[in-house]
Motif scaffolding. Structure first.
Motif, mmCIF file in Angstrom:
data_model
loop_
_atom_site.group_PDB
_atom_site.id
_atom_site.type_symbol
_atom_site.label_atom_id
_atom_site.label_comp_id
_atom_site.label_asym_id
_atom_site.label_seq_id
_atom_site.Cartn_x
_atom_site.Cartn_y
_atom_site.Cartn_z
ATOM 1 N N VAL A 70 -35.531 -23.561 15.254
ATOM 2 C CA VAL A 70 -35.290 -23.158 13.765
ATOM 3 C C VAL A 70 -33.969 -22.200 13.676
ATOM 4 O O VAL A 70 -32.916 -22.684 12.858
ATOM 5 N N VAL A 71 -33.676 -21.356 14.803
ATOM 6 C CA VAL A 71 -32.422 -20.445 14.781
ATOM 7 C C VAL A 71 -31.175 -21.227 15.007
ATOM 8 O O VAL A 71 -30.227 -21.061 14.582
ATOM 9 N N CYS A 72 -31.558 -22.291 16.220
ATOM 10 C CA CYS A 72 -29.985 -22.743 16.839
ATOM 11 C C CYS A 72 -29.930 -24.230 16.262
ATOM 12 O O CYS A 72 -28.887 -24.573 16.816
ATOM 13 N N PHE A 73 -30.770 -24.693 15.684
ATOM 14 C CA PHE A 73 -30.611 -26.038 15.036
ATOM 15 C C PHE A 73 -30.796 -26.091 13.569
ATOM 16 O O PHE A 73 -29.914 -26.441 12.891
ATOM 17 N N MET A 74 -32.085 -25.687 12.783
ATOM 18 C CA MET A 74 -32.140 -25.829 11.688
ATOM 19 C C MET A 74 -31.107 -24.829 10.876
ATOM 20 O O MET A 74 -30.565 -25.430 9.870
ATOM 21 N N LEU A 75 -31.262 -23.533 11.116
ATOM 22 C CA LEU A 75 -30.185 -22.636 10.380
ATOM 23 C C LEU A 75 -28.772 -23.128 10.445
ATOM 24 O O LEU A 75 -27.917 -23.269 9.388
#
Length: 197
Positions: A70-75
């Motif tokens: 979530v933090v390193c790819f999606m955002l």
């Protein structure tokens, strides 16, 4: 829990029926039918690829992998999308979009997962990844619309007004750019407010 080809049959029938109906000469919407067909194919390819990427997260069920995804790819991808489609840009647009999206999405995810849904375990990829995706989608729409509106307003609609206020001693971040920010915030909130019943 897995979908079979039979489970996908109703959606396929509806999609093919819409393409045929819109593509008929009586409707006169051949371009729309072509766009729907291309969008359907793209969606199928993207969702298949997404399924292949997400399978390890659903199988391993490791908290750090879910949070990192979530933090390193999606955002970062959402921050890039928010800033890539604007006509004008500023040097810190990506960083500001990333920090803004992250603060909103992470705080709302914590509330939604910790207080509302409460999955067991708390990092359940079946709950956390789709919820983060929905929150990111809503935030992305508002962020990109607001950013584009503010930058367009400052560059195209009222550059002389902005420069005149600066020449007369107005502060650049509050007094001179305030009308652009108000318009940007108003425009960015419109889709969200329209979707609330």
């Amino acid at each position: 829990d897995e979908l079979s080809n039979f489970d996908l049959l109703p959606a396929t029938i509806v999609m093919v029926g819409c393409v045929i109906a819109f593509g008929s000469p009586l409707m006169g919407l051949a371009n729309l039918a072509e766009d729907m067909l291309i969008a359907g194919i793209r969606t199928a390819v993207q969702l298949t690829g997404l399924g292949l990427v997400l399978t390890p997260f659903f199988v391993t069920k490791k908290a750090h992998l879910v949070v990192l995804y979530v933090v390193c790819f999606m955002l970062p991808l959402a921050a890039y999308e928010a800033t890539a489609r604007t006509t004008y840009t500023v040097p810190s647009a990506f960083t500001n979009a990333f920090l803004g999206l992250s603060s909103g999405v992470i705080s709302m995810s914590v509330v939604a997962v910790g207080c509302v849904v409460r999955p067991k375990p708390w990092y359940s990829p079946r709950h956390v990844i789709p919820m983060a995706g929905m929150l990111i989608n809503n935030a992305l729409t508002s962020t990109s619309l607001g950013l584009a509106t503010v930058l367009d307003e400052l560059q195209e609609d009222s550059p002389h007004y902005f420069e005149t206020l600066l020449a007369f001693g107005a502060s650049p971040l509050w007094e001179a750019s305030r009308p652009a920010f108000v318009k940007g915030i108003t425009k960015s909130m419109t889709p969200l407010l329209s979707s609330i019943p």
